[in-house]
Design a protein around this motif. Structure first.
Motif, short mmCIF file in Angstrom:
data_model
loop_
_atom_site.label_atom_id
_atom_site.label_comp_id
_atom_site.label_asym_id
_atom_site.label_seq_id
_atom_site.Cartn_x
_atom_site.Cartn_y
_atom_site.Cartn_z
N LEU A 1 2.24 10.07 1.70
CA LEU A 1 1.28 10.64 2.66
C LEU A 1 1.83 11.98 3.13
O LEU A 1 3.01 12.27 2.94
N TYR B 1 -3.42 -3.98 7.46
CA TYR B 1 -3.83 -4.83 6.33
C TYR B 1 -3.12 -6.17 6.32
O TYR B 1 -3.38 -7.01 5.45
N GLU C 1 -16.36 -0.08 9.53
CA GLU C 1 -15.02 -0.69 9.58
C GLU C 1 -14.01 0.25 10.21
O GLU C 1 -13.37 -0.06 11.20
N PRO D 1 -4.78 6.40 7.52
CA PRO D 1 -5.87 6.27 6.55
C PRO D 1 -6.13 4.80 6.23
O PRO D 1 -5.36 3.93 6.64
N LEU E 1 -6.67 -1.07 16.66
CA LEU E 1 -6.54 -0.91 15.22
C LEU E 1 -6.05 -2.23 14.63
O LEU E 1 -5.28 -2.94 15.28
N ALA F 1 -6.16 8.31 16.92
CA ALA F 1 -6.36 9.19 15.76
C ALA F 1 -5.78 10.58 16.03
O ALA F 1 -6.24 11.56 15.44
N LEU G 1 0.83 -1.21 0.00
CA LEU G 1 0.00 0.00 0.00
C LEU G 1 0.86 1.25 0.00
O LEU G 1 0.56 2.23 -0.69
N ARG H 1 2.04 1.73 -3.51
CA ARG H 1 0.96 2.25 -4.37
C ARG H 1 0.72 3.73 -4.09
O ARG H 1 0.54 4.53 -5.00
N ALA H 2 0.71 4.08 -2.81
CA ALA H 2 0.42 5.46 -2.42
C ALA H 2 1.47 6.43 -2.96
O ALA H 2 1.14 7.55 -3.36
N GLN I 1 1.20 2.17 7.97
CA GLN I 1 0.66 3.46 7.53
C GLN I 1 -0.85 3.39 7.31
O GLN I 1 -1.54 4.37 7.45
N TYR I 2 -1.34 2.20 6.96
CA TYR I 2 -2.76 2.04 6.61
C TYR I 2 -3.44 1.06 7.55
O TYR I 2 -2.83 0.09 7.99
N TYR I 3 -4.70 1.33 7.83
CA TYR I 3 -5.47 0.46 8.72
C TYR I 3 -6.79 0.09 8.08
O TYR I 3 -7.44 0.92 7.44
N LYS I 4 -7.19 -1.17 8.30
CA LYS I 4 -8.44 -1.59 7.68
C LYS I 4 -9.60 -1.62 8.67
O LYS I 4 -10.76 -1.61 8.24
N ARG I 5 -9.28 -1.64 9.97
CA ARG I 5 -10.38 -1.71 10.93
C ARG I 5 -9.98 -1.00 12.21
O ARG I 5 -8.80 -1.01 12.60
N ALA I 6 -10.96 -0.38 12.84
CA ALA I 6 -10.76 0.26 14.14
C ALA I 6 -11.97 -0.04 15.00
O ALA I 6 -13.11 0.10 14.54
N LEU J 1 -0.34 12.28 10.09
CA LEU J 1 -0.45 10.81 10.11
C LEU J 1 0.69 10.11 9.38
O LEU J 1 0.83 8.89 9.46
#
Lengths: 415, 415
Positions: free
Chosen positions: A21, A49, B83, B90, A46, A60, A9, A12-13, A36-41, A25
């Protein structure tokens, strides 16, 4: 701990976001393993991926007051969304929330809602200048009041004139404040103060009462406005403005982060003295009047009023603080803890008292393997959604990492 | 039409909000009967607290692109909210949306997300200055680029230095633009342009192609950045940047309003040329990285790509325009219609071609009784959620009001 998907990710970013970014954050100043990225909180946790779970001590960077994905608050948001949100006029939620703040916050007679903390501090600055048509704004050196032209901590993209009529003073130093007021002469518009000193890296300081009272007194003498920037600390230290306990009421206070437990909402609150001036400035935003975030704000305020969330947060923060003191004693690693229990800054010092930044980064890096997310140089936040067991597991993790710290390879990171 | 409850809300609001309301949604310059608060919004309609229903031609001043309370878009928002939304990092939604914009918008290689349109224009200005460390910013006189210190249209609360290094030129006038570029000399950082001239009260003007091409050419010659402020018009005129059809690509474009159909989301898009500069500035916000609004943005973009919404909006806008031309002929009331069909400015002129502001206010006031919400001096917005019957009922209402207009008592309103 694997970070394969997070790494993909990040790559890609990098293609479609400058530096991958931006802003607070970004983990580019943390260890390379930092997700750097989270899928659920949910609650205090947290998930990244790669399905690693973390107890999140950043919350946050403040908004997570009662726990991520809070059922009642999110239900209030969704229920309102189904009726009306951003529209050609506000809903009654706006009036209700402004009334509720006037009830709850001692100095508050009125509220203007917005979306960023920076909106609220900018409105405060403009209101102070509109108040008596004076220009000088006093700001504590190093204090963070947002990230737009006049206040961003970095010079890139700004011009000298963005800081025109700013005068800087030393936080918690009444003498320095007096000198700055003198320098402003007859042109003093307002004095900014954070509720406590909460800058990155520097030890946090609770407010000196003489300093706070002097700020109030000088603003009264000079007919200028005292602005408390409560964006970061608001409703974490008190159910009122953060200086209420020391008996100092501002004319204006800026709020954000916690107001709706993560739903986008910030505001400027003010006293009657500042009402006319606030009514003169033209500020607005496409989404400032959306009803859903205000409905979430009303529910959040209800929980602020009716639960023991602050007391529980302090208890958890103290438990962590005591535990880390013990870790420090047992391992010989100097863990420097400053600031209120709810918003601790936790850093590793050398024997000479200086920050050991590579050790701070390595410490946080090591904690990732224990499912704990710490920040190496920014103050952190405790949420009452944490359990005592979360705190104890965190202390255990800190103990394990601290023991190995002298031998952990320092991560390669530019600081 | 009764307005009892709205009147009570206005009175309550006066106690706890400066002037009862602030910013672009305030109806204080409209007729006293104009509703200020709404309890429900769905599709093209609004309902006030007295249960009056209106066809809403303001569309939240732009955000309502596909209809209020859009089931698919709101479902995407809610699903994501369950989610993760605002968190310590992010979600993948941010990468996906930045990738999608790079696919969709010709000049776009990268995106930085934010919350206000003003955030996006401010980031554009800062990026332009960071690009070659130059200072001068060219802005068309009267153009609206947001409402913070450097760009608010009102002077209250600002200082002269807020406009330092701004140079003003006349929109659609290549000659005037050349002169401003000359004045900037070696210090030109960037040129701001709105996609068309869409100021309040003034007749709207579509862009002159020579002007637009000159702006591009001068920025290339001077190694400065061309900024298209697409906050108000973005995705209403084109599925790409609004100047794509005339063959002029900006280096930076600011977006907001429509991106997530009313959910709070704005952004700065940029080309590779501006990437490094954008990566230098420090800007951020507490809620800028929230995933829910981005999920709604992805669904909105899917609808932008796959539906005939623009074509339908133009058809509806043309139907309204043609109908009002007929009304004008039949009643002798001069209805001045300017701007693109999707974003008409509709005002009443005197025989001498001057705006008749009291008549504009009275016209909108009269339409309230026909269940139609028009603005007396701001451009309006058509949504494809309107039906042909909505448009025809609007035309009928306009006919009835126009016929009576000379005899309607002019509302007492300060303009």
């Amino acid at each position: 701990m694997v970070q394969n998907e997070d790494g993909r990710l990040k790559a890609r970013a990098l293609e479609v976001i400058p530096n991958g970014l931006y802003g607070h954050l970004s983990v580019k100043m943390q260890s390379p393993r930092t997700p750097q990225y989270y899928k659920r909180a949910k609650g205090a946790y947290l998930w990244d991926y790669d399905d690693n779970q973390y107890i999140d001590y950043l919350c946050a960077f403040g908004p997570n007051l009662f726990g991520y994905g809070h059922d009642e608050i999110d239900a209030a948001y969704i229920e309102q969304l189904r009726e009306i949100d951003t529209a050609t006029g506000p809903s009654v939620r706006m009036v209700e929330l402004a009334e509720a703040y006037a009830d709850q916050v001692s100095h508050c007679d009125w509220t203007m809602f917005c979306k960023n903390g920076t909106d609220a501090t900018t409105m405060a600055l403009m209101t102070a200048r509109a108040y008596r048509e004076k220009r000088k704004i006093l700001i504590a050196t190093g204090a963070y009041h947002g990230a737009t032209k006049w206040c961003t901590p970095m010079p890139e993209g700004t011009v000298t004139e963005d800081h025109a009529h700013h005068i800087y003073y030393e936080y918690n130093n009444a003498q320095s404040l007096r000198r700055a007021v003198e320098e402003a002469g007859d042109d003093l518009a307002g004095v900014f103060a954070t509720p406590f000193k909460h800058e990155v890296i520097h030890p946090q300081q609770l407010p000196d009462e003489e300093y706070a009272r002097t700020a109030r007194q000088l603003c009264d003498e000079k007919d200028a406005l005292l602005i408390l920037d409560d964006v970061r600390a608001g409703f974490r230290l008190d159910r009122d403005c953060s200086w209420e306990k020391i008996g100092v009421r501002p004319d204006l206070s800026s709020w954000g982060k916690t107001l709706a437990n993560g739903h986008p909402l910030s505001c400027l609150m003010g006293s009657d003295r500042a009402r006319e001036a606030a009514g003169k400035i033209f500020v607005t935003g496409s989404f400032w009047f959306g009803a859903a975030a205000m409905a979430a704000g009303l529910k959040t305020l209800e929980l602020i009023r009716t639960t023991d969330y602050i007391e529980r947060t302090i208890m958890l923060g103290d438990r962590l603080r005591d535990g880390l003191e013990q870790v420090s004693k047992e391992t010989g690693i100097i863990i420097d803890q400053t600031g209120p229990s709810q918003m601790p800054l936790i850093m590793i010092n050398d024997d000479d008292g200086n920050r050991n930044m590579p050790a701070c980064v390595a410490f946080c890096d090591g904690l990732l393997d224990h499912g704990v997310f710490f920040h190496p140089f920014h103050n952190m936040f405790i949420t009452p959604a944490m359990s005592e067991d979360d705190i104890d597991r965190t202390i255990d993790g800190c103990h394990a990492v601290a023991k190995k710290l002298p031998s952990i390879p320092m991560p390669e990171v530019a600081l």
